[in-house]
Motif scaffolding. Structure first.
Motif, PDB file in Angstrom:
ATOM      1  N   ILE A 230     -50.851  38.489  15.717  1.00 57.98           N
ATOM      2  CA  ILE A 230     -50.630  37.139  15.177  1.00 57.98           C
ATOM      3  C   ILE A 230     -50.280  37.204  13.695  1.00 57.98           C
ATOM      4  CG2 ILE A 230     -51.773  34.944  14.647  1.00 57.98           C
ATOM      5  CD1 ILE A 230     -53.315  35.316  17.303  1.00 57.98           C
ATOM      6  N   PHE A 231     -51.027  38.035  12.933  1.00 55.02           N
ATOM      7  CA  PHE A 231     -50.770  38.181  11.497  1.00 55.02           C
ATOM      8  C   PHE A 231     -49.360  38.693  11.249  1.00 55.02           C
ATOM      9  CE2 PHE A 231     -50.724  40.777   7.650  1.00 55.02           C
ATOM     10  CZ  PHE A 231     -51.139  39.859   6.714  1.00 55.02           C
ATOM     11  N   GLU A 232     -48.948  39.731  11.994  1.00 50.26           N
ATOM     12  CA  GLU A 232     -47.609  40.275  11.794  1.00 50.26           C
ATOM     13  C   GLU A 232     -46.524  39.312  12.248  1.00 50.26           C
ATOM     14  OE1 GLU A 232     -46.965  44.252  13.017  1.00 50.26           O
ATOM     15  OE2 GLU A 232     -48.711  44.996  11.919  1.00 50.26           O
ATOM     16  N   SER A 233     -46.792  38.506  13.269  1.00 47.31           N
ATOM     17  CA  SER A 233     -45.814  37.511  13.712  1.00 47.31           C
ATOM     18  C   SER A 233     -45.600  36.436  12.656  1.00 47.31           C
ATOM     19  CB  SER A 233     -46.281  36.853  15.012  1.00 47.31           C
ATOM     20  OG  SER A 233     -46.338  37.787  16.046  1.00 47.31           O
ATOM     21  N   ILE A 234     -46.675  35.983  12.050  1.00 53.97           N
ATOM     22  CA  ILE A 234     -46.585  34.943  11.026  1.00 53.97           C
ATOM     23  C   ILE A 234     -45.889  35.476   9.774  1.00 53.97           C
ATOM     24  CG2 ILE A 234     -47.970  33.527   9.444  1.00 53.97           C
ATOM     25  CD1 ILE A 234     -50.007  33.229  11.733  1.00 53.97           C
ATOM     26  N   ASN A 235     -46.159  36.737   9.431  1.00 53.68           N
ATOM     27  CA  ASN A 235     -45.644  37.311   8.188  1.00 53.68           C
ATOM     28  C   ASN A 235     -44.449  38.238   8.394  1.00 53.68           C
ATOM     29  OD1 ASN A 235     -47.591  36.251   6.207  1.00 53.68           O
ATOM     30  ND2 ASN A 235     -49.035  37.285   7.531  1.00 53.68           N
TER      31      ASN A 235
ATOM     32  N   LYS B  56     -43.729  47.075   5.412  1.00 55.34           N
ATOM     33  CA  LYS B  56     -43.024  47.864   6.431  1.00 55.34           C
ATOM     34  C   LYS B  56     -41.732  47.201   6.887  1.00 55.34           C
ATOM     35  CE  LYS B  56     -45.887  46.289  10.274  1.00 55.34           C
ATOM     36  NZ  LYS B  56     -46.825  46.740  11.292  1.00 55.34           N
ATOM     37  N   HIS B  57     -41.589  45.903   6.651  1.00 47.21           N
ATOM     38  CA  HIS B  57     -40.360  45.204   7.013  1.00 47.21           C
ATOM     39  C   HIS B  57     -39.311  45.246   5.900  1.00 47.21           C
ATOM     40  CE1 HIS B  57     -43.201  42.746   9.741  1.00 47.21           C
ATOM     41  NE2 HIS B  57     -42.699  43.761  10.413  1.00 47.21           N
ATOM     42  N   ILE B  58     -39.754  45.368   4.640  1.00 47.65           N
ATOM     43  CA  ILE B  58     -38.807  45.327   3.518  1.00 47.65           C
ATOM     44  C   ILE B  58     -38.705  46.660   2.782  1.00 47.65           C
ATOM     45  CG2 ILE B  58     -39.128  42.851   3.193  1.00 47.65           C
ATOM     46  CD1 ILE B  58     -40.878  43.555   0.743  1.00 47.65           C
TER      47      ILE B  58
ATOM     48  N   HIS C 164     -37.198  49.390   3.381  1.00 48.41           N
ATOM     49  CA  HIS C 164     -35.859  49.971   3.309  1.00 48.41           C
ATOM     50  C   HIS C 164     -35.033  49.406   2.152  1.00 48.41           C
ATOM     51  CE1 HIS C 164     -35.276  46.298   5.653  1.00 48.41           C
ATOM     52  NE2 HIS C 164     -34.020  46.328   5.241  1.00 48.41           N
ATOM     53  N   ASN C 165     -35.375  48.222   1.662  1.00 46.45           N
ATOM     54  CA  ASN C 165     -34.644  47.626   0.533  1.00 46.45           C
ATOM     55  C   ASN C 165     -34.947  48.321  -0.791  1.00 46.45           C
ATOM     56  OD1 ASN C 165     -33.636  45.677   2.264  1.00 46.45           O
ATOM     57  ND2 ASN C 165     -35.246  44.219   1.786  1.00 46.45           N
ATOM     58  N   TYR C 166     -36.094  49.006  -0.887  1.00 51.77           N
ATOM     59  CA  TYR C 166     -36.552  49.573  -2.156  1.00 51.77           C
ATOM     60  C   TYR C 166     -36.581  51.098  -2.168  1.00 51.77           C
ATOM     61  CZ  TYR C 166     -37.848  44.752  -2.859  1.00 51.77           C
ATOM     62  OH  TYR C 166     -37.810  43.393  -2.969  1.00 51.77           O
ATOM     63  N   GLU C 167     -36.412  51.718  -1.046  1.00 46.71           N
ATOM     64  CA  GLU C 167     -36.427  53.178  -0.985  1.00 46.71           C
ATOM     65  C   GLU C 167     -35.062  53.725  -1.376  1.00 46.71           C
ATOM     66  OE1 GLU C 167     -37.720  54.046   2.983  1.00 46.71           O
ATOM     67  OE2 GLU C 167     -39.761  54.353   2.304  1.00 46.71           O
ATOM     68  N   GLU C 168     -35.095  54.910  -1.950  1.00 50.22           N
ATOM     69  CA  GLU C 168     -33.828  55.528  -2.346  1.00 50.22           C
ATOM     70  C   GLU C 168     -33.365  56.474  -1.277  1.00 50.22           C
ATOM     71  OE1 GLU C 168     -33.587  55.895  -6.955  1.00 50.22           O
ATOM     72  OE2 GLU C 168     -35.442  56.839  -6.218  1.00 50.22           O
TER      73      GLU C 168
END
Length: 60
Positions: free
Chosen positions: A41-46, A52-54, A56-60
């Motif tokens: 439920i927590f992961e569905s809401i967030n 872990k979802h974002i 890839h935007n910050y890794e080099e």
């Protein structure tokens, strides 16, 4: 109905040792089910907001 209750009582609750084991196993399975469900439920809401979802935007 009364026959089923009698069978449950005789097999699980008549002796203290089986009563304690039943309570411990019930608590363990309840805790695991509650933990997995609340995490889902927590992961569905967030979704989209957690690292872990974002990541890839910050890794080099």
């Amino acid at each position: 109905m009364a026959g089923a209750v009698t069978k449950v009582y005789r097999s699980l609750f008549r002796r203290t040792s089986t009563f304690a084991a039943t309570i411990l196993l019930g608590a363990f399975f309840f805790e695991r089910t509650f933990d997995v469900t609340s995490e889902y439920i927590f992961e569905s809401i967030n979704r989209g907001k957690l690292w872990k979802h974002i990541k890839h935007n910050y890794e080099e």
